[in-house]
Write a protein that holds these residues in place. Structure first.
Motif, PDB file in Angstrom:
ATOM      1  N   PHE A 182      36.767  38.616  45.031  1.00  0.00           N
ATOM      2  CA  PHE A 182      37.252  39.973  45.241  1.00  0.00           C
ATOM      3  C   PHE A 182      38.102  40.056  46.509  1.00  0.00           C
ATOM      4  O   PHE A 182      37.687  39.632  47.583  1.00  0.00           O
ATOM      5  N   GLU A 184      40.830  42.852  48.606  1.00  0.00           N
ATOM      6  CA  GLU A 184      41.425  44.178  48.708  1.00  0.00           C
ATOM      7  C   GLU A 184      42.815  44.050  49.323  1.00  0.00           C
ATOM      8  O   GLU A 184      43.072  43.151  50.132  1.00  0.00           O
ATOM      9  N   PRO A 295      28.815  35.448  43.391  1.00  0.00           N
ATOM     10  CA  PRO A 295      28.894  36.879  43.746  1.00  0.00           C
ATOM     11  C   PRO A 295      30.310  37.361  44.050  1.00  0.00           C
ATOM     12  O   PRO A 295      30.669  38.492  43.724  1.00  0.00           O
ATOM     13  N   GLY A 296      31.133  36.497  44.678  1.00  0.00           N
ATOM     14  CA  GLY A 296      32.491  36.914  45.010  1.00  0.00           C
ATOM     15  C   GLY A 296      33.337  37.161  43.787  1.00  0.00           C
ATOM     16  O   GLY A 296      34.063  38.154  43.690  1.00  0.00           O
ATOM     17  N   LYS A 299      32.064  40.258  41.820  1.00  0.00           N
ATOM     18  CA  LYS A 299      32.504  41.527  42.427  1.00  0.00           C
ATOM     19  C   LYS A 299      33.870  41.933  41.886  1.00  0.00           C
ATOM     20  O   LYS A 299      34.120  43.112  41.599  1.00  0.00           O
ATOM     21  N   THR A 300      34.761  40.966  41.710  1.00  0.00           N
ATOM     22  CA  THR A 300      36.084  41.246  41.153  1.00  0.00           C
ATOM     23  C   THR A 300      35.964  41.800  39.737  1.00  0.00           C
ATOM     24  O   THR A 300      36.599  42.801  39.382  1.00  0.00           O
ATOM     25  N   GLU A 302      33.263  43.140  38.333  1.00  0.00           N
ATOM     26  CA  GLU A 302      32.511  44.387  38.345  1.00  0.00           C
ATOM     27  C   GLU A 302      33.425  45.579  38.636  1.00  0.00           C
ATOM     28  O   GLU A 302      33.347  46.620  37.978  1.00  0.00           O
ATOM     29  N   GLU A 303      34.299  45.410  39.620  1.00  0.00           N
ATOM     30  CA  GLU A 303      35.212  46.497  39.967  1.00  0.00           C
ATOM     31  C   GLU A 303      36.126  46.829  38.792  1.00  0.00           C
ATOM     32  O   GLU A 303      36.437  47.997  38.532  1.00  0.00           O
ATOM     33  N   ARG A 330      26.131  44.432  34.576  1.00  0.00           N
ATOM     34  CA  ARG A 330      25.564  43.132  34.916  1.00  0.00           C
ATOM     35  C   ARG A 330      26.170  42.050  34.034  1.00  0.00           C
ATOM     36  O   ARG A 330      26.431  42.274  32.852  1.00  0.00           O
TER      37      ARG A 330
END
Length: 449
Positions: A182, A184, A295-296, A299-300, A302-303, A330
């Motif tokens: 992820f 920004e 997790p990284g 996160k991408t 998931e967003e 999930r």
């Protein structure tokens, strides 16, 4: 006094679309499950072994005029799009071996199909990729480029593209690689000048996918992002896209669970049914699932998945129905499932007088089987956009939102996620560029209105 410059008519616009003559080169970044399923599928279809199920460009129709006219041609006959026989494939990957080897590793298509097209698949061997494990931590590369900085790597990608240009007439670049961590937007993404300086300085905000996008757009070639990475949805890439007349679109193919959400959420909203909760979980065992176990990278993803409901349901306009929705996503890596993904949704809704109800969806799907026809359609439509005067200079091709979890849109304009509105937008765009009347579905003229 009449202006020296008069607006183009719809007929002139259609006539000005450059024909799809010659070979269309499709350059794929990440030649894993989705890529091999697409390429093997196209060759199987060309050999008459299968049908292009799931592809709008190949099997879809488009209505022209009134319902009573009975004019509904196939999209591939209506539009000047490239023919499957004219597609030439190449690409980059972080692992060695030809596409037959990669197809066996992906374990999507059956052995019988692969053996029938084996010589063709063995003829395609990926080029070394631009890769940095910092951005995709669960993969260990064996065949990558090296360079003094990110600019050097991007220039090497440009040379690869330039060499392929000599073998084909037009080109499209599509990211079918793994999900990056992820990121920004930062200052380095705010202008083309800042981005190019950032490549020289190895700015950590510039991921490999952005290098591919820069290389493609700089060469005047459309770029498609099939993953949720921050790639072309930044001001720098929008600027470059418009400057070079090289179209860009959204990110992250809308295939399984999110496809279902973009169907069900508009239905709830259309009937003014409230939603109090939407729990979504997935199990997936392919390389995509392995990468998303980090997790990284999760996160991408998931967003990308979470944004859809807010935009469709518009809780700011309907606070009594949607302001308290609890939305959870999930993804679980489960190797035994392979490419056969399972998406399970529990949806808590409420109706008249607030009485609760539930809907449960269990979608046992095949990840790459759903993604491959989307990738094909996007390559053909983006090539069409690059040949269409009214589209190629726009940068963002919002009319292709139909294919993405995270559609891109003009600054200050919210993206459209409703699948049905997206479909209308796409087909009306096709009618527009071909000089046909748009269809509003008003229909009063059938009743003398």
């Amino acid at each position: 006094m009449r202006s020296m410059s008069t607006p183009r008519t719809a007929t002139q616009e259609a006539a000005s679309i450059r024909p799809a003559t010659g070979k269309l080169g499709i350059m794929m970044v990440g030649m894993g499950a989705v890529c091999t399923t697409l390429i093997a599928g196209v060759e199987a279809i060309r050999q008459g072994l299968a049908k292009p199920v799931g592809s709008l460009t190949q099997m879809g129709t488009i209505r022209l005029g009134k319902r009573t006219d009975g004019t509904t041609p196939l999209i591939r006959d209506f539009l000047p799009i490239a023919q499957l026989e004219d597609l030439v494939f190449t690409g980059w990957d972080i692992f060695g071996g030809n596409l037959y080897d990669a197809s066996k590793t992906a374990e999507v298509l059956d052995k019988e199909t692969l053996e029938q097209i084996r010589p063709y698949l063995e003829s395609i061997e990926p080029m070394p990729a631009a890769f940095d494990q910092h951005y995709v931590k669960r993969l260990t590369a064996t065949r990558i480029k090296s360079g003094k900085n990110k600019r050097d790597l991007a220039e090497q990608l440009r040379k690869d593209i330039q060499a392929f240009k000599k073998k084909t007439d037009r080109q499209v670049v599509i990211w079918t690689g793994s999900t990056e961590i992820f990121l920004e937007p930062t200052a380095v993404h705010q202008s083309l000048a800042a981005f190019e300086k950032g490549m020289d300085n190895d700015d950590p905000g510039i991921a490999p996918s952005q290098l591919y996008a820069w290389a493609a757009l700089t060469e005047g070639i459309p770029f498609i992002n099939g993953a949720p990475n921050l790639t072309v949805d930044i001001p720098a890439m929008n600027e470059l896209s418009r400057k070079m007349n090289a179209p860009i679109c959204g990110r992250d193919f809308k295939t399984g669970q999110t496809l279902i959400k973009s169907v069900l959420a508009p239905a709830f909203k259309a009937r003014m049914l409230g939603v109090s909760g939407w729990f979504s979980t997935n199990i997936l065992g392919n390389r995509d699932g392995e990468v998303l176990d980090d997790p990284g990278s999760f996160k991408t993803k998931e967003e990308s998945k979470l944004g859809l409901l807010q935009t469709i349901l518009q809780p700011e306009l309907y606070p009594d129905l949607y302001s308290k929705i609890y939305h959870k996503v999930r993804i679980n890596y489960y190797p035994p499932r392979g490419d056969a993904k399972e998406g399970w949704d529990n949806i808590d809704i409420f109706g008249w007088l607030g009485y609760p109800m539930q809907l449960k969806v269990d979608f046992l799907c095949r990840d790459s089987i759903l993604a491959a026809p989307l990738a094909l359609d996007l390559c053909l439509f983006m090539d069409l956009a690059a040949r269409t005067p009214s589209l190629r200079g726009l940068g963002i091709q919002e009319w292709l939102s139909f294919y993405f979890k995270a559609p891109d849109s003009a600054p200050g304009v919210y993206p459209e996620h409703d699948l049905f509105i997206q479909s209308i937008k796409l087909k009306n765009t096709l009618r527009h560029i071909m000089g046909e009347d748009l269809i509003t579905h008003l229909g009063l003229d059938y009743y003398g209105g």
